[in-house]
Design a protein around this motif. Sequence first.
Motif, PDB file in Angstrom:
ATOM      1  N   ARG A 254      30.170  23.967  37.193  1.00 22.25           N
ATOM      2  CA  ARG A 254      29.299  22.824  36.888  1.00 22.25           C
ATOM      3  C   ARG A 254      29.235  22.669  35.373  1.00 22.25           C
ATOM      4  O   ARG A 254      28.940  23.630  34.664  1.00 22.25           O
ATOM      5  CB  ARG A 254      27.908  23.054  37.459  1.00 22.25           C
ATOM      6  CG  ARG A 254      27.015  21.820  37.438  1.00 22.25           C
ATOM      7  CD  ARG A 254      25.717  22.082  38.171  1.00 22.25           C
ATOM      8  NE  ARG A 254      24.980  20.851  38.424  1.00 22.25           N
ATOM      9  CZ  ARG A 254      24.401  20.546  39.575  1.00 22.25           C
ATOM     10  NH1 ARG A 254      24.502  21.371  40.592  1.00 22.25           N
ATOM     11  NH2 ARG A 254      23.735  19.416  39.727  1.00 22.25           N
ATOM     12  N   SER A 256      27.836  20.308  32.065  1.00 27.53           N
ATOM     13  CA  SER A 256      26.930  19.261  31.581  1.00 27.53           C
ATOM     14  C   SER A 256      27.058  19.160  30.069  1.00 27.53           C
ATOM     15  O   SER A 256      27.358  20.141  29.388  1.00 27.53           O
ATOM     16  CB  SER A 256      25.480  19.580  31.966  1.00 27.53           C
ATOM     17  OG  SER A 256      25.073  20.819  31.420  1.00 27.53           O
ATOM     18  N   GLU A 286      26.345  15.267  34.598  1.00 28.88           N
ATOM     19  CA  GLU A 286      26.795  16.555  35.108  1.00 28.88           C
ATOM     20  C   GLU A 286      28.019  16.355  35.985  1.00 28.88           C
ATOM     21  O   GLU A 286      28.128  15.369  36.724  1.00 28.88           O
ATOM     22  CB  GLU A 286      25.686  17.245  35.902  1.00 28.88           C
ATOM     23  CG  GLU A 286      24.522  17.714  35.050  1.00 28.88           C
ATOM     24  CD  GLU A 286      23.571  18.608  35.826  1.00 28.88           C
ATOM     25  OE1 GLU A 286      23.670  18.632  37.062  1.00 28.88           O
ATOM     26  OE2 GLU A 286      22.729  19.267  35.195  1.00 28.88           O
TER      27      GLU A 286
END
Length: 402
Positions: A254, A256, A286
């Motif tokens: 993930r 961001s 994200e």
Amino acid sequence: NHVTLGGPKPEDSPLLRRPDLLRSLITYWQHHPSLSYLFSGRFIGPTSQAPRVDEGRDQALYELEIAFSELERHGDDTHPWLPDRLLRHLLVDITGNTHRAEFCIDKLFSPAGERGRLGLVELRAFEMPPHPEMALVQALLVRALVARFWNEPYTGKLVRWDTELHDRFMLPAYVEADIAEVTEDLRRHGYPFEQAWLAPFLEFRFPLIGSVRVAGATIELRGAIEPWPVLGEEVSATAPARYVDSSIERMQVRVSGMTPGRHLVTCNGVVLPLRAVDPRGGSRGEYVAGVRYRAWQPHSALHPTIGVDSPLVFDLMDRWNNRSLGGCTYHVSHPGGLSYERFPVNATEAETRRASRFLGDGHTQGPIDTATLPAPTGGEYPYTLDLRQIRGPGLASSVTAE
């Protein structure tokens, strides 16, 4: 810790009094894969102990829709044998085993005898959670859904998830977004079920591996789900055996704070197929992707000529300057190449071991032509990079002979 639904006596069972309730449950679970995977154990898929109705059999949904239409046509018929006869041969695994199914109706109203006519349905995709209060939350969720469908039956065309089932819904970001839809639906129907009550399940099912901040961007690694296949029959020391290939693992990356068009994230030199997270399930800006890799090399496994992919090196690439801005490294086992001499004594030691395998450094050095980096083409599994399929720079592996 399977959840069993029924009544004190067969004639009291809501599943026999209202056959549409069973249809509602099956349809809702098929529409929301998070209900199948969030509470299950690590062994899932068509050869597991609790396969979904749409796992492993292409024609199952087509036949199930016909069975549902027959249930609807016999709506006024309350004979207890009706739901069993219509669904018995559809709620099975790929070998026809009626017990190995997500919705097991062995004891609903079986024609085999009295012990199978108890008005019970077993939800086998629930495994024992690590705390009794988590088991109470599971029971509360199922009870709320039963009450919701008793008051308002749930119908709809079954979804052909195809490869998305074992691609998109293997990643925690999409499981979290899907279960959020379930809790939102319950609240909309008057049941104040809170999404926060399921946070422990998400953390337990998808443990955090580690995170690192690089040039204003954050890269987070978290465990994901991997359906392990059962291999062909082999002769062992005592009898024929069918092994499970547990050598493949999956994680979610993930990211961001990165700049689209400038930044790329790579794993072992291969560009990740990052996708924007739905704003309902995360913050704007994200991106997530799955990474599927060979964690270890047993004596019997799929593709024995493909070696271990560890360590996994993640880089935040700068396309404007053709270099890596930084990254992190994940070791599948002991980072020193050793073997642990014993099992962890408790959850704290297990978590410490996992944390020690994550290093917030070890990125690729020197100039890199980002335009020539290999990247997955999408194909059948667009949400996941399978390192076994793409052999980019630094991915060459070989089988070590004993």
